[in-house]
Design a protein around this motif. Structure first.
Motif, short mmCIF file in Angstrom:
data_model
loop_
_atom_site.label_atom_id
_atom_site.label_comp_id
_atom_site.label_asym_id
_atom_site.label_seq_id
_atom_site.Cartn_x
_atom_site.Cartn_y
_atom_site.Cartn_z
N PRO B 47 -0.28 6.75 -5.29
CA PRO B 47 -1.44 5.88 -5.07
C PRO B 47 -2.21 6.30 -3.83
CG PRO B 47 0.60 4.73 -4.46
CD PRO B 47 1.00 6.08 -4.98
N THR B 48 -3.53 6.03 -3.82
CA THR B 48 -4.32 6.34 -2.63
C THR B 48 -3.96 5.34 -1.54
OG1 THR B 48 -6.10 5.02 -3.56
CG2 THR B 48 -6.26 7.39 -3.83
N TYR B 49 -4.30 4.08 -1.76
CA TYR B 49 -3.89 3.00 -0.85
C TYR B 49 -2.88 2.14 -1.58
CZ TYR B 49 -7.39 4.15 2.60
OH TYR B 49 -8.10 4.80 3.57
N SER B 50 -1.93 1.52 -0.84
CA SER B 50 -0.87 0.76 -1.51
C SER B 50 -1.40 -0.32 -2.42
CB SER B 50 0.12 0.14 -0.54
OG SER B 50 -0.12 0.43 0.78
N GLY B 51 -2.52 -0.93 -2.04
CA GLY B 51 -3.00 -2.04 -2.83
C GLY B 51 -4.16 -1.67 -3.74
N CYS B 52 -4.38 -0.36 -3.92
CA CYS B 52 -5.56 0.05 -4.70
C CYS B 52 -5.44 -0.41 -6.14
CB CYS B 52 -5.74 1.57 -4.65
SG CYS B 52 -7.28 2.05 -5.47
N PRO B 53 -6.37 -1.27 -6.58
CA PRO B 53 -6.27 -1.81 -7.94
C PRO B 53 -6.52 -0.76 -9.02
CG PRO B 53 -8.11 -2.83 -6.71
CD PRO B 53 -7.57 -1.72 -5.88
N ILE B 80 5.57 7.74 -3.87
CA ILE B 80 4.84 7.34 -2.66
C ILE B 80 5.09 8.28 -1.48
CG2 ILE B 80 4.71 4.90 -3.31
CD1 ILE B 80 6.80 4.41 -1.05
N PRO B 83 3.09 10.48 1.59
CA PRO B 83 1.96 9.61 1.31
C PRO B 83 0.67 10.41 1.10
CG PRO B 83 2.53 9.48 3.63
CD PRO B 83 3.59 10.32 2.97
N TRP B 84 -0.16 9.88 0.24
CA TRP B 84 -1.45 10.52 -0.08
C TRP B 84 -2.29 10.71 1.18
CZ3 TRP B 84 -6.63 8.56 0.00
CH2 TRP B 84 -7.57 9.37 -0.66
N PHE B 128 -14.55 -0.54 6.89
CA PHE B 128 -14.09 -0.95 5.58
C PHE B 128 -15.27 -1.05 4.63
CE2 PHE B 128 -10.83 -2.15 8.50
CZ PHE B 128 -9.64 -2.01 7.81
N SER B 130 -16.66 -0.65 0.12
CA SER B 130 -16.57 -1.25 -1.21
C SER B 130 -15.23 -1.06 -1.90
CB SER B 130 -17.68 -0.68 -2.09
OG SER B 130 -17.60 0.74 -2.07
N THR B 131 -14.48 -0.04 -1.50
CA THR B 131 -13.12 0.15 -2.00
C THR B 131 -12.26 0.51 -0.79
OG1 THR B 131 -13.37 2.52 -2.38
CG2 THR B 131 -13.95 1.09 -4.23
N PRO B 132 -10.93 0.40 -0.92
CA PRO B 132 -10.08 0.68 0.26
C PRO B 132 -10.31 2.05 0.87
CG PRO B 132 -8.78 -0.25 -1.53
CD PRO B 132 -10.16 -0.01 -2.09
N ILE B 152 -7.47 9.52 5.70
CA ILE B 152 -6.21 8.80 5.83
C ILE B 152 -5.08 9.79 5.69
CG2 ILE B 152 -6.05 8.17 3.39
CD1 ILE B 152 -4.84 5.50 4.28
#
Ligand SMILES: [Zn+2]
Lengths: 255, 152
Positions: B47-53, B80, B83-84, B128, B130-132, B152
């Motif tokens: 995943p890019t960010y942990s919470g990326c939908p 994971i 990390p990305w 911050f 529109s997207t993480p 990141i």
């Protein structure tokens, strides 16, 4: 390295996951209500990161527990007394300044904790920390800048930030007080000695608050009881009624 | 006969990122490995960010694309660690981002120039966006706001 007790490891992972879950939920309460659009977006993104981290921590906790529960079960089907977050993160949002003060005080601890956890003897813990630490660096940069901007801002914003700091400071101590679970994690090399995090944290917090022209309250009193689950504040129950409502009303509901 | 990993990589390079469809999931650097485990194709995705939908949508898109190519058994493995990092964005992806109006990430921590008018006089609005994975910047010359793909 001593063999780590799986029950204690589960407790530790719940602490990490419940901190991010409860704070993530609190921050998400701002969605659509922040003072300006950019802040609204920043808060929503922060909440998203925290909930994503929760999935990893509670996912691992569920795996370690081995009772067939999922991260969702842990998040949505436990009651107040089973939550292991520190009291700081369950405190209400208050005004925007209070929210950002709470965020900064948590971020400062969170960053040092995650940095240390990247060297964990538990590979899965180290991997989650390595992922999360990158996100939290952005969190603390923003919350610190905002605390400075508002603290060293107008007389009104300064007054509100000092009030927020006075209110929240007694909740900082709990993050650094180690109990049997923390001691066992430290001994097994899973997690750092919490007291050792304090120096780096204090340095950052001290520097930011000084630049924000805010005074750290005197006295070392610390509210405790969140991460042990012994005594949460009244606010957590109210938060859970909202967060868990759907799963309580319609158990097992999915999209 | 099982298609070779190299060929599968080219197929995956045609799967667009759901949030930024001008770049592929391979350009984004989130496909970490392609390997046959018996008759099952295992694709490691980070995943890019942990919470990326977008993460679950990406997994579904990859699976669909491979099934369309005739691969029935696909297993998406979420990986994971490590990390990305935005260092994994391909050069092709960086160029496409710029053309699309999103300034690509740079180690310096900010965009090289405005994606529209190429002015270097740019200012950060918010870390911050529109997207993480994005921050909001504005060009002081053409005055247009734009997204910056943050490091990141
Ligand atoms: Zn421009």
């Amino acid at each position: 390295m001593t063999q780590v007790d799986q029950g204690q490891l589960f407790e530790f992972l719940c602490r990490m996951g419940d901190n991010t879950l409860v704070l993530g939920h609190r921050v998400s309460e701002w969605c659509g209500h922040a003072p300006v659009l950019e802040e609204d977006i920043a808060l929503a993104n922060t909440a998203l990161d925290l909930i994503g981290q929760t999935q990893m921590w509670l996912g691992l906790a569920a795996e370690v527990e081995g009772k067939g529960r999922s991260a969702d079960d842990l998040a949505m089907r436990r009651d107040v007394w089973d939550f292991r977050n520190v009291l700081l993160v369950e405190q209400p949002n208050g005004d925007f300044g209070q929210t950002m003060m709470r965020q900064f005080l948590f971020d400062a601890w969170h960053l040092e904790m995650l940095k240390a956890l990247t060297g964990s003897s538990n590979e899965q813990v180290a991997a989650i920390a390595a992922k999360a630490v990158k996100e939290v660096m952005y969190h603390v940069e923003r919350s610190g800048d905002t605390v400075i901007g508002l603290g060293d801002g107008t007389s009104e914003s300064h007054k509100r930030m000092q009030k927020a700091l006075d209110l929240l400071w007694p909740y900082v101590g709990e993050m650094f007080v180690a109990d049997a679970v923390d001691a066992a994690m430290a001994e097994a090399g899973v997690a750092p000695d919490l007291a050792e995090l304090r120096t780096a944290c204090d340095a950052r917090v001290g520097a930011v608050l000084a630049e924000a022209t805010l005074a750290i309250p005197e006295g070392g009193f610390a509210h405790k009881g969140g991460k042990t689950g012994v005594q949460h504040s009244e606010h957590l129950g109210h938060l859970l009624t909202q967060m868990q409502w759907l799963q309580r009303a319609y158990p097992g509901a999915t999209w | 006969m099982k298609p070779a990993a190299e060929e599968i990589w080219t197929w995956l390079d045609e799967v667009p990122d759901p949030e930024i469809p001008v770049i592929s999931v391979v350009d984004l650097g989130i496909v970490r490995g392609v390997a046959w485990e018996g008759d099952t194709l295992e694709v490691a995705v980070t995943p890019t960010y942990s919470g990326c939908p977008a993460t679950s949508v990406i997994a579904m898109d990859i699976e669909t694309a491979l099934r369309d190519r005739g691969i029935g058994a696909v297993r998406i493995k979420t990986q994971i660690s490590p990390p990305w990092t935005t260092d994994w964005l391909s050069d092709k992806g960086r160029e496409k981002l710029m053309d699309y109006g999103i300034a690509p990430p740079r180690a310096a921590g900010g965009p090289e120039c405005c994606p529209r008018c190429k002015s270097t006089d740019v200012k950060r609005i918010s870390q911050f966006g529109s997207t993480p994975c994005k921050a909001q910047w504005r060009c002081s010359d053409c005055l247009e706001p734009f997204d910056y793909f943050k490091c990141i």
